[in-house]
Scaffold this motif. Structure first.
Motif, PDB file in Angstrom:
ATOM      1  N   THR A  50       0.810  -1.212   0.000  1.00  6.05           N
ATOM      2  CA  THR A  50       0.000   0.000   0.000  1.00  6.05           C
ATOM      3  C   THR A  50       0.847   1.266   0.000  1.00  6.05           C
ATOM      4  O   THR A  50       0.305   2.365  -0.060  1.00  6.05           O
ATOM      5  N   ASN A  51       2.160   1.132   0.073  1.00  8.53           N
ATOM      6  CA  ASN A  51       3.053   2.276  -0.120  1.00  8.53           C
ATOM      7  C   ASN A  51       4.418   1.771  -0.561  1.00  8.53           C
ATOM      8  O   ASN A  51       4.725   0.575  -0.468  1.00  8.53           O
ATOM      9  N   GLU A  52       5.241   2.668  -1.055  1.00 12.60           N
ATOM     10  CA  GLU A  52       6.530   2.283  -1.625  1.00 12.60           C
ATOM     11  C   GLU A  52       7.502   1.778  -0.569  1.00 12.60           C
ATOM     12  O   GLU A  52       8.308   0.877  -0.826  1.00 12.60           O
ATOM     13  N   MET A  96      -1.012   0.820  -4.000  1.00 13.61           N
ATOM     14  CA  MET A  96      -0.857   2.205  -3.560  1.00 13.61           C
ATOM     15  C   MET A  96      -1.960   3.069  -4.164  1.00 13.61           C
ATOM     16  O   MET A  96      -2.312   2.911  -5.331  1.00 13.61           O
ATOM     17  N   ARG A  97      -2.509   3.997  -3.376  1.00 16.26           N
ATOM     18  CA  ARG A  97      -3.588   4.853  -3.850  1.00 16.26           C
ATOM     19  C   ARG A  97      -3.201   6.322  -3.717  1.00 16.26           C
ATOM     20  O   ARG A  97      -2.438   6.707  -2.843  1.00 16.26           O
ATOM     21  N   MET A 114      -0.897   7.014  -8.268  1.00 18.43           N
ATOM     22  CA  MET A 114      -0.354   5.797  -7.687  1.00 18.43           C
ATOM     23  C   MET A 114      -0.898   4.570  -8.422  1.00 18.43           C
ATOM     24  O   MET A 114      -1.992   4.583  -8.990  1.00 18.43           O
ATOM     25  N   SER A 203       5.147   1.809  -9.310  1.00 18.38           N
ATOM     26  CA  SER A 203       4.447   2.317  -8.127  1.00 18.38           C
ATOM     27  C   SER A 203       3.653   3.585  -8.416  1.00 18.38           C
ATOM     28  O   SER A 203       2.660   3.856  -7.746  1.00 18.38           O
ATOM     29  N   ARG A 204       4.088   4.373  -9.401  1.00 15.90           N
ATOM     30  CA  ARG A 204       3.356   5.599  -9.736  1.00 15.90           C
ATOM     31  C   ARG A 204       3.628   5.983 -11.186  1.00 15.90           C
ATOM     32  O   ARG A 204       4.676   5.652 -11.749  1.00 15.90           O
TER      33      ARG A 204
END
Length: 242
Positions: A50-52, A96-97, A114, A203-204
């Motif tokens: 949910t995150n890098e 990731m949002r 994201m 990731s983005r």
């Protein structure tokens, strides 16, 4: 199911704590709800990101296993993949949002999106904001992180037309990279990510979009028809206000 592809967990699931969230790692997961064909596919292990920072933490924790024995499989929205009944690999799911406005002028906006954002929802959001460039790519299934892999396209527009850069993790070297559109080596429905599967985790994705609607490409077949109908409807509403 091969033992080599499973993470050494004390229980069916485990967590790795970092400064911003808890990373969930699970063993023996059926991916039927993670692919659009709803095919049953039992993966040895699944890591939900949910995150890098979580990817850094996971790779650091299992660096030796990844280098010597673990097979990694990157799975986004599962809209363009045919999964086997059993997947002897550790599945990395980038969830990731976030949509971030990074620059704005009278002519354009720059946004970072994201990887876990739904693609069609992103297109709707940009149109509602008056940001143009992605509208012809509406209704394409999947998540934003998978869009550069296929260099998705429709009605005369390809993703590369608006893409500025991609932030991606190179799994073999365990390093982050900032890839320009040229670095992505885009071709028709193709990219460096598609040609080297399970090597990169995106990731983005960053886009530059126009604020002037005249940049909409409406000369392509059905798009022109819809645009004409919309213009006629607007004229009728202006002539006969309620």
């Amino acid at each position: 199911m091969t033992q080599a592809a499973r993470l050494d967990l004390d229980a069916q699931t485990m967590t790795i704590n970092d400064s911003s969230a808890t990373l969930l790692v699970s063993n023996s997961v059926d991916l039927a709800h993670s692919n659009t064909m709803a095919l049953s596919c039992v993966a040895d292990s699944v890591v939900t990101l949910t995150n890098e920072a979580q990817l850094d933490d996971f790779m650091a924790t299992y660096a030796e296993d990844v280098e010597h024995q673990l097979s990694l499989f990157v799975l986004s929205g599962g809209s363009n993949v045919l999964l086997p009944a059993a997947l002897n690999a550790v599945v990395l799911q980038p969830k990731m949002r976030g949509i971030h406005l990074t620059a704005q002028t009278d002519d354009y906006v720059d946004i970072e999106v994201m990887a876990g954002e739904n693609w069609h929802d992103l297109v709707v959001h940009t149109v509602n904001q008056g940001w143009y460039g992605l509208e012809n790519l509406a209704l394409i299934p999947g998540l934003t992180g998978a869009a550069p892999v296929q260099n998705i396209g429709a009605y005369g527009v390809q993703l590369e037309d608006c893409l500025q850069y991609v932030r991606a993790y190179h799994l073999p070297t365990q390093t982050w990279h900032h890839l320009s559109a040229a670095d992505c080596q885009f071709d028709y429905r193709d990219s460096i990510f598609k040609r080297t599967p399970n090597t990169w985790l995106i990731s983005r994705v960053a886009f530059r979009l126009h604020t002037d609607p005249t940049h909409i490409l409406a000369s392509y077949g059905d798009v022109q028809t819809v645009a004409q109908r919309y213009a006629e409807q607007q004229e009728r509403e202006q002539a006969n206000p309620s």
